[in-house]
Motif scaffolding. Structure first.
Motif, mmCIF file in Angstrom:
data_model
loop_
_atom_site.group_PDB
_atom_site.id
_atom_site.type_symbol
_atom_site.label_atom_id
_atom_site.label_comp_id
_atom_site.label_asym_id
_atom_site.label_seq_id
_atom_site.Cartn_x
_atom_site.Cartn_y
_atom_site.Cartn_z
ATOM 1 N N LEU A 141 0.560 -1.381 -0.319
ATOM 2 C CA LEU A 141 -0.331 -0.395 -0.284
ATOM 3 C C LEU A 141 1.014 1.179 -0.532
ATOM 4 C CD1 LEU A 141 -2.534 -0.816 2.596
ATOM 5 C CD2 LEU A 141 -3.580 -1.012 -0.259
ATOM 6 N N GLY A 142 2.283 0.770 0.995
ATOM 7 C CA GLY A 142 2.679 2.508 0.950
ATOM 8 C C GLY A 142 3.772 3.324 -0.886
ATOM 9 N N THR A 143 3.737 1.720 -1.301
ATOM 10 C CA THR A 143 4.163 1.915 -2.725
ATOM 11 C C THR A 143 3.375 2.552 -3.709
ATOM 12 O OG1 THR A 143 5.804 -0.534 -2.211
ATOM 13 C CG2 THR A 143 5.791 0.546 -4.690
ATOM 14 N N GLN A 144 2.001 1.852 -3.599
ATOM 15 C CA GLN A 144 0.741 2.824 -4.300
ATOM 16 C C GLN A 144 0.612 3.625 -4.129
ATOM 17 O OE1 GLN A 144 0.355 1.058 -6.553
ATOM 18 N NE2 GLN A 144 -0.684 -1.533 -6.436
ATOM 19 N N TRP A 145 0.862 4.629 -3.161
ATOM 20 C CA TRP A 145 0.487 5.586 -2.516
ATOM 21 C C TRP A 145 1.373 6.657 -2.806
ATOM 22 C CZ3 TRP A 145 -1.904 3.344 2.629
ATOM 23 C CH2 TRP A 145 -3.557 3.270 2.569
ATOM 24 N N ALA A 146 2.478 6.203 -1.944
ATOM 25 C CA ALA A 146 3.925 7.029 -2.955
ATOM 26 C C ALA A 146 4.395 7.464 -4.501
ATOM 27 C CB ALA A 146 4.928 6.375 -2.350
ATOM 28 N N ARG A 147 3.107 5.693 -5.038
ATOM 29 C CA ARG A 147 3.615 6.293 -6.495
ATOM 30 C C ARG A 147 1.996 7.378 -6.813
ATOM 31 N NH1 ARG A 147 3.771 0.083 -7.921
ATOM 32 N NH2 ARG A 147 6.115 -0.400 -8.409
ATOM 33 N N ALA A 148 1.102 7.534 -6.554
ATOM 34 C CA ALA A 148 0.108 7.942 -6.595
ATOM 35 C C ALA A 148 -0.148 9.762 -6.351
ATOM 36 C CB ALA A 148 -1.065 7.649 -6.026
ATOM 37 N N GLY A 149 1.132 10.248 -5.629
ATOM 38 C CA GLY A 149 2.038 11.519 -5.220
ATOM 39 C C GLY A 149 1.841 11.794 -3.720
ATOM 40 N N GLY B 294 10.515 9.500 -2.284
ATOM 41 C CA GLY B 294 10.892 10.492 -1.111
ATOM 42 C C GLY B 294 10.149 10.073 -0.175
ATOM 43 N N ALA B 295 9.612 8.339 -0.106
ATOM 44 C CA ALA B 295 9.078 8.129 1.251
ATOM 45 C C ALA B 295 10.229 7.375 2.795
ATOM 46 C CB ALA B 295 8.736 6.658 1.069
ATOM 47 N N ARG B 296 9.483 8.216 3.698
ATOM 48 C CA ARG B 296 10.986 8.101 4.189
ATOM 49 C C ARG B 296 10.900 6.949 6.009
ATOM 50 N NH1 ARG B 296 9.862 14.288 5.959
ATOM 51 N NH2 ARG B 296 9.121 14.129 3.230
ATOM 52 N N ALA B 297 11.682 6.702 6.603
ATOM 53 C CA ALA B 297 11.114 5.860 8.008
ATOM 54 C C ALA B 297 11.536 6.491 9.041
ATOM 55 C CB ALA B 297 12.266 4.548 7.782
ATOM 56 N N GLY B 298 10.974 6.377 10.450
ATOM 57 C CA GLY B 298 11.095 6.657 11.775
ATOM 58 C C GLY B 298 10.437 5.717 12.508
ATOM 59 N N THR B 299 10.098 6.356 13.730
ATOM 60 C CA THR B 299 9.462 5.022 14.337
ATOM 61 C C THR B 299 8.183 5.123 14.780
ATOM 62 O OG1 THR B 299 9.683 7.084 16.523
ATOM 63 C CG2 THR B 299 11.575 5.937 16.299
ATOM 64 N N PHE B 300 7.477 4.561 15.259
ATOM 65 C CA PHE B 300 6.026 4.466 15.714
ATOM 66 C C PHE B 300 5.669 5.939 15.514
ATOM 67 C CE2 PHE B 300 7.181 0.077 16.892
ATOM 68 C CZ PHE B 300 6.603 -0.467 15.023
#
Length: 214
Positions: free
Chosen positions: A15-23, A46-52
């Protein structure tokens, strides 16, 4: 939209990949920071990572809870849900509490209701729990010429509008599933259908007649 994702597994990936591709702007999170960072790099755009907690703060428009059911309490606690960190936020619940040996539900209390109780003030919407992660990786999920329908259960109109938009961004069609009190029915439907698919190799769609049939 700014979407925070609690989890770094298959559903977070799909889901994250699809939503990132959608902008949309996406932040994933997990107990293993290296794994979350690797997923963000794989998603790209531009996706990033972090804590919960950081993912919740980032997800101003929506937060996706995409973890195993037995980790829900710990993850929501780490995200600050009990202290109101998710108050007013759209919280998308795609969690299936299924006992895989018997394809039954792990608890008599619906997962969505337990999540709502653990995240006071959050606008919980049950969605994306019926299909395997690989289905959400399809661009778009279309079968026999018809786009996949995604049932939604929730009480807040604004949160439902947000999730409908995210469903549409996948190329799918949102279905009105009723209030959050009906989410338990959706969870049971998922467990039953998965049991047919995985347990017996049967097509769950075959048990329903077409809409045009009287």
């Amino acid at each position: 939209m700014r979407i925070g994702i609690l989890g770094a597994g298959a559903m977070a990936d799909a889901l994250g990949t699809q939503w990132a591709r959608a902008g949309h702007q996406v932040m994933v999170s997990g107990r293993d920071t290296d794994r979350a960072g690797a997923l963000a790099a794989r998603i790209g755009s531009g996706a990033r990572a972090g804590t919960f907690a950081e993912a919740v703060a980032f997800g101003e428009d929506a937060v996706l809870l995409a973890i195993r059911h037995d980790g829900v309490s710990d993850v929501l606690a780490a995200a600050g849900a009990g202290e109101g960190a998710l108050r007013g936020r759209t919280l998308i619940d795609c969690v299936n509490a299924v006992v895989w040996e018997s394809f039954t539900l792990a608890s008599s209390a619906p997962m969505a209701e337990r999540i709502a109780a653990a995240a006071p003030g959050a606008h919980v919407v049950k969605a994306f729990n019926v299909c395997h992660a690989d289905v959400w990786r399809m661009t778009p999920p279309v079968f026999d010429g018809a786009p996949l329908a995604v049932p939604l259960c929730g009480d807040d109109p604004g949160a439902l509008d947000t999730v409908r938009a995210l469903v549409t961004d996948l190329g799918c069609v949102p279905l009105p599933g009723g209030g959050l009190e009906r989410a338990g029915l959706l969870e049971a439907t998922a467990a039953f259908a998965i049991g047919l698919w995985l347990g017996h190799g049967a097509d769950a769609r075959a048990m329903l007649p077409p809409l045009t049939h009287p």
